[in-house]
Design an enzyme around this catalytic site. Structure first.
Site, mmCIF file in Angstrom:
data_model
loop_
_atom_site.group_PDB
_atom_site.id
_atom_site.type_symbol
_atom_site.label_atom_id
_atom_site.label_comp_id
_atom_site.label_asym_id
_atom_site.label_seq_id
_atom_site.Cartn_x
_atom_site.Cartn_y
_atom_site.Cartn_z
ATOM 1 N N ARG A 22 43.882 20.560 50.862
ATOM 2 C CA ARG A 22 43.268 19.284 51.272
ATOM 3 C C ARG A 22 43.504 18.196 50.226
ATOM 4 N NH1 ARG A 22 37.335 21.475 51.787
ATOM 5 N NH2 ARG A 22 38.002 21.953 49.677
ATOM 6 N N GLY A 60 44.751 25.367 43.979
ATOM 7 C CA GLY A 60 43.778 26.269 43.358
ATOM 8 C C GLY A 60 44.302 27.041 42.154
ATOM 9 N N ARG A 111 48.919 54.351 30.744
ATOM 10 C CA ARG A 111 48.294 53.066 30.389
ATOM 11 C C ARG A 111 48.957 51.974 31.216
ATOM 12 N NH1 ARG A 111 48.063 52.931 24.581
ATOM 13 N NH2 ARG A 111 50.037 51.850 24.552
ATOM 14 N N GLU A 123 37.688 44.784 30.884
ATOM 15 C CA GLU A 123 38.130 43.447 30.459
ATOM 16 C C GLU A 123 37.247 43.023 29.300
ATOM 17 O OE1 GLU A 123 40.064 41.206 34.336
ATOM 18 O OE2 GLU A 123 37.926 41.022 34.027
ATOM 19 N N ARG A 133 30.583 48.764 24.602
ATOM 20 C CA ARG A 133 31.290 49.769 25.397
ATOM 21 C C ARG A 133 30.643 49.993 26.764
ATOM 22 N NH1 ARG A 133 34.992 52.890 22.436
ATOM 23 N NH2 ARG A 133 35.139 52.037 20.341
ATOM 24 N N HIS A 145 41.244 47.947 43.756
ATOM 25 C CA HIS A 145 42.267 48.292 42.762
ATOM 26 C C HIS A 145 42.178 49.766 42.329
ATOM 27 C CE1 HIS A 145 42.821 44.080 42.823
ATOM 28 N NE2 HIS A 145 42.037 43.736 41.823
ATOM 29 N N LEU A 186 44.598 30.439 41.593
ATOM 30 C CA LEU A 186 45.545 31.546 41.746
ATOM 31 C C LEU A 186 46.966 31.029 41.973
ATOM 32 C CD1 LEU A 186 45.620 34.723 42.011
ATOM 33 C CD2 LEU A 186 45.738 34.327 44.466
HETATM 34 P P1 NDP Z 1 40.022 28.505 44.496
HETATM 35 O O1 NDP Z 1 38.533 28.499 44.535
HETATM 36 O O2 NDP Z 1 40.694 27.832 43.367
HETATM 37 O O3 NDP Z 1 40.468 27.875 45.892
HETATM 38 C C1 NDP Z 1 41.812 27.580 46.233
HETATM 39 C C2 NDP Z 1 41.856 26.256 46.964
HETATM 40 O O4 NDP Z 1 41.139 26.382 48.191
HETATM 41 C C3 NDP Z 1 41.173 25.128 46.206
HETATM 42 O O5 NDP Z 1 42.065 24.507 45.328
HETATM 43 C C4 NDP Z 1 40.701 24.219 47.300
HETATM 44 O O6 NDP Z 1 41.786 23.358 47.656
HETATM 45 C C5 NDP Z 1 40.453 25.158 48.468
HETATM 46 N N1 NDP Z 1 39.026 25.454 48.586
HETATM 47 C C6 NDP Z 1 38.200 25.938 47.640
HETATM 48 N N2 NDP Z 1 36.956 26.088 48.130
HETATM 49 C C7 NDP Z 1 36.991 25.695 49.407
HETATM 50 C C8 NDP Z 1 36.028 25.646 50.452
HETATM 51 N N3 NDP Z 1 34.783 26.039 50.261
HETATM 52 N N4 NDP Z 1 36.428 25.200 51.647
HETATM 53 C C9 NDP Z 1 37.683 24.821 51.845
HETATM 54 N N5 NDP Z 1 38.634 24.853 50.893
HETATM 55 C C10 NDP Z 1 38.308 25.291 49.704
HETATM 56 O O7 NDP Z 1 40.492 30.003 44.672
HETATM 57 P P2 NDP Z 1 41.520 30.831 43.798
HETATM 58 O O8 NDP Z 1 42.786 30.080 43.692
HETATM 59 O O9 NDP Z 1 40.846 31.298 42.593
HETATM 60 O O10 NDP Z 1 41.706 32.126 44.712
HETATM 61 C C11 NDP Z 1 42.322 32.069 45.978
HETATM 62 C C12 NDP Z 1 42.116 33.389 46.691
HETATM 63 O O11 NDP Z 1 42.631 34.448 45.906
HETATM 64 C C13 NDP Z 1 40.648 33.742 46.928
HETATM 65 O O12 NDP Z 1 40.560 34.465 48.128
HETATM 66 C C14 NDP Z 1 40.304 34.647 45.749
HETATM 67 O O13 NDP Z 1 39.265 35.518 46.036
HETATM 68 C C15 NDP Z 1 41.611 35.391 45.580
HETATM 69 N N6 NDP Z 1 41.851 35.882 44.223
HETATM 70 C C16 NDP Z 1 41.847 35.031 43.152
HETATM 71 C C17 NDP Z 1 42.118 35.502 41.885
HETATM 72 C C18 NDP Z 1 42.166 34.579 40.696
HETATM 73 O O14 NDP Z 1 42.459 35.076 39.607
HETATM 74 N N7 NDP Z 1 41.896 33.303 40.848
HETATM 75 C C19 NDP Z 1 42.404 36.940 41.644
HETATM 76 C C20 NDP Z 1 42.414 37.737 42.841
HETATM 77 C C21 NDP Z 1 42.148 37.210 44.071
HETATM 78 P P3 NDP Z 1 41.573 21.912 48.291
HETATM 79 O O15 NDP Z 1 40.212 21.428 47.944
HETATM 80 O O16 NDP Z 1 42.663 21.084 47.681
HETATM 81 O O17 NDP Z 1 41.763 22.113 49.745
HETATM 82 C C1 BG6 Z 2 41.086 40.477 40.353
HETATM 83 C C2 BG6 Z 2 39.614 40.392 40.125
HETATM 84 O O1 BG6 Z 2 41.365 41.099 41.562
HETATM 85 O O2 BG6 Z 2 41.665 41.235 39.292
HETATM 86 C C3 BG6 Z 2 39.294 39.795 38.769
HETATM 87 O O3 BG6 Z 2 39.052 39.574 41.136
HETATM 88 C C4 BG6 Z 2 40.019 40.541 37.676
HETATM 89 O O4 BG6 Z 2 37.909 39.833 38.531
HETATM 90 C C5 BG6 Z 2 41.490 40.664 38.012
HETATM 91 O O5 BG6 Z 2 39.857 39.812 36.471
HETATM 92 C C6 BG6 Z 2 42.200 41.559 37.016
HETATM 93 O O6 BG6 Z 2 43.575 41.521 37.248
HETATM 94 P P1 BG6 Z 2 44.597 41.795 36.063
HETATM 95 O O7 BG6 Z 2 45.900 41.840 36.735
HETATM 96 O O8 BG6 Z 2 44.446 40.656 35.111
HETATM 97 O O9 BG6 Z 2 44.168 43.081 35.443
#
Ligand code: NDP
Ligand code: BG6
Length: 513
Positions: A73, A42, A403, A244, A496, A268, A44
């Site tokens: 997966r 994914g 800041r 942002e 703004r 946050h 993150l």
């Molecule tokens: P993704 O949507 O990219 O999901 C991560 C992985 O989970 C995917 O690559 C997929 O892997 C699997 N996945 C996605 N959807 C499903 C589903 N419906 N059922 C089962 N598996 C699924 O998420 P992120 O990487 O963006 O975020 C991961 C977590 O971190 C989340 O809880 C998100 O809220 C949190 N988060 C994310 C941030 C960001 O900047 N992205 C910031 C702060 C928090 P595969 O199909 O290979 O199994």
């Molecule tokens: C995440 C939020 O927790 O923080 C995003 O889900 C937001 O919406 C992000 O963009 C901001 O984080 P940072 O570290 O880039 O300020």
């Protein structure tokens, strides 16, 4: 549930460790740490977790014996995972340096296992692979749940039953969102506690890992000039601002179910507020700090509808470029009333803060990207120089600005005589500008938090009672918004934000900084 961790929380006293290498050595040479990034395919994981792990490796902060496993997966070989990860690794420590050798070494310690999130069998297979790497050493295991929240419990169940450590610790880092209101959050906590004890759960709020947020307590409690002023007696208002300059790009689907209040404010910004306003903790131990934060949250009045303004960005054309509105995103319903902006006035009903407005503002697709804490002080009683500021007396008050990002700085606005024969006053900044003062790059929040989780340091993670208290403040308001389907005020992309935020501030005699 699996075994609780042995011993007490980390006994490391942080200020004894200016050399981070020493920190990593506190994990015994006879033990090994296996880090499993669940959801490794994914966004993150790619964007933050693997790069943070590499930065820790580069700085020699990871224990001598460690292995990283990606789990998801998607079908991938180890080589494919390494290839994917290599694209996001950067040499953040020193951009002039060539990190390629270190990157190669790091990638060799990364492996991949493909499996379903709810299959104990697949986690048993993972366990076998982890054991092969761990050998006869004490095995410590960290699972990072970088997956959507609806599958958290499946993974925790399978990992705790089939892949937890038999002779060391097992810890799980959980990413937000931790539910979407008090009830769902409590259900998640109950679910997690079927398989884990509280000490094993590391709820991440990455804002707590940001350098200037961590510095808040240092600023306050180690400088005589600040702490005595830190109360209603001298502080007129506190503003915590997040903005942002981009929209929900790519995350509209997730965002629409949550909105800016849940995405940014309830976690946050509220965490910053709690750290800012807490009483002096007995010590720097995690439990002492978290006890003080909970007290602040419990002293607060739940948010009232009349103290909140919400907005949503709409499309805007500037310089020939059209920026899309929130509902132009295909994953967002056309009639969505989900706020992408919110401003709120909060109050802490205790002796220190009675009557002081804490104003929060959070928004996407605004004119700038910044996170700041602004502390506006009261007027100087009987100010001899008030005539020198014209009619705008607010300009004469001191303001402390922290800041958080970008371009980290702490500056204090003071009044100063303009040099010359006349008596004219000017506002100047006493400025601690990080880039000018410190040559070293500031670590990413995820680096600090991952290191802390490995070390068992819980100070920067959210305890379940903190989470309950935070949701209690926002849940009634969120329910009211949703039940009444209150329409947000539209604001153009890149502006703004809605003008309502200014009226809200004016109600409390505040001018946004
Ligand atoms: P993704 O949507 O990219 O999901 C991560 C992985 O989970 C995917 O690559 C997929 O892997 C699997 N996945 C996605 N959807 C499903 C589903 N419906 N059922 C089962 N598996 C699924 O998420 P992120 O990487 O963006 O975020 C991961 C977590 O971190 C989340 O809880 C998100 O809220 C949190 N988060 C994310 C941030 C960001 O900047 N992205 C910031 C702060 C928090 P595969 O199909 O290979 O199994
Ligand atoms: C995440 C939020 O927790 O923080 C995003 O889900 C937001 O919406 C992000 O963009 C901001 O984080 P940072 O570290 O880039 O300020």
């Amino acid at each position: 549930p699996p075994k609780a961790e042995n011993g007490s929380p980390s006994e490391i006293i942080l200020d004894e460790f200016d050399d981070l290498t020493a920190l990593s050595n506190s994990i015994n040479d006879d033990s090994t740490v296996s880090i499993t990034v669940v959801g490794a395919s994914g966004d993150l994981a790619k964007k933050k977790i693997f790069p943070a792990l590499f930065a820790l490796y580069y700085e020699d902060c990871l224990p001598k014996h460690f292995t990283i496993f990606g789990y998801a997966r998607s079908k991938m070989t180890d080589a494919e995972l390494r290839n994917m990860v290599s694209k996001t690794l950067t040499c953040r420590i020193d951009k002039r340096e060539n990190c390629s050798e270190k990157m190669e070494e790091f990638l060799k310690r990364c492996f991949y296992h493909s499996g379903q999130y709810d299959s104990e069998e697949h986690f048993i297979d993972l366990d076998k692979k982890l054991k092969q790497h761990e050998g006869s050493r004490v095995s410590n295991r960290l699972f990072y749940l970088s997956i959507p929240p609806n599958i958290f419990l499946d993974v925790v169940k399978c990992a705790s039953k089939s892949a937890s450590s038999v002779n060391g610790w097992t810890r799980v880092i959980v990413e937000k969102p931790f539910g979407r209101d008090s009830e769902s959050s409590a259900a998640l906590t109950r679910g997690l506690k079927q398989y884990l004890v509280e000490d094993q759960i590391f709820r991440i709020d990455h804002y707590l890992g940001k350098e200037l947020v961590e510095n808040l307590s240092v600023l306050r409690f180690s400088n005589l000039v600040f702490e005595p002023l830190w109360s209603r007696q001298y502080i007129r208002n506190v503003q915590i601002i997040f903005s942002e300059d981009f929209g929900t790009e790519g995350r509209g689907g997730y965002f629409d179910g949550y909105g800016i209040i849940r995405d940014i404010m309830q976690n946050h910004l509220l965490q910053i507020l709690a750290l800012f306003a807490m009483e002096t903790p007995i010590s720097l131990e995690a439990e002492d700090i978290r006890n003080e934060k909970v007290k602040v949250l419990r002293s607060m009045k739940p948010l009232q509808l009349e103290d909140v303004v919400i907005g949503q960005y709409k499309s805007h054309t500037k310089g020939g470029t059209t920026y899309p509105g929130y509902t132009d995103d295909k994953t967002v319903p056309k009639d969505s009333v989900t706020p992408t902006f919110a401003a709120a006035a909060l109050f802490i009903n205790n002796a220190r803060w009675d009557g002081v407005p804490f104003l929060m503002k959070a928004g996407k697709a605004l004119h700038t990207r910044r996170t700041e804490i602004r502390v506006q002080f009261r007027h100087v009683p009987g100010n001899l120089y008030k005539g020198s500021f014209g009619t705008d007396l607010d300009r004469a008050t001191n303001e402390l600005v922290i800041r958080v990002q970008p371009d980290e700085a702490i500056y204090l606005k003071i009044n100063n005589k303009i040099p010359g024969l006349g008596m004219r006053l000017d506002r100047s900044n006493l400025n601690l500008h990080y880039a000018a003062r410190y040559s070293k790059e500031i670590p990413d929040a995820y680096e600090r938090l991952l290191l802390d989780a490995i070390e068992g340091e819980r100070r920067l993670f959210i305890r379940s009672d903190e989470l309950d208290a935070a949701w209690s403040l926002f849940t009634p308001l969120l329910k009211e918004f949703e039940e009444k389907r209150i329409a947000p005020e539209l604001y153009p992309y890149g502006s703004r934000g809605p003008v309502g935020a200014h009226y809200l501030a004016a109600k409390y005699n505040v001018r946004w900084g």
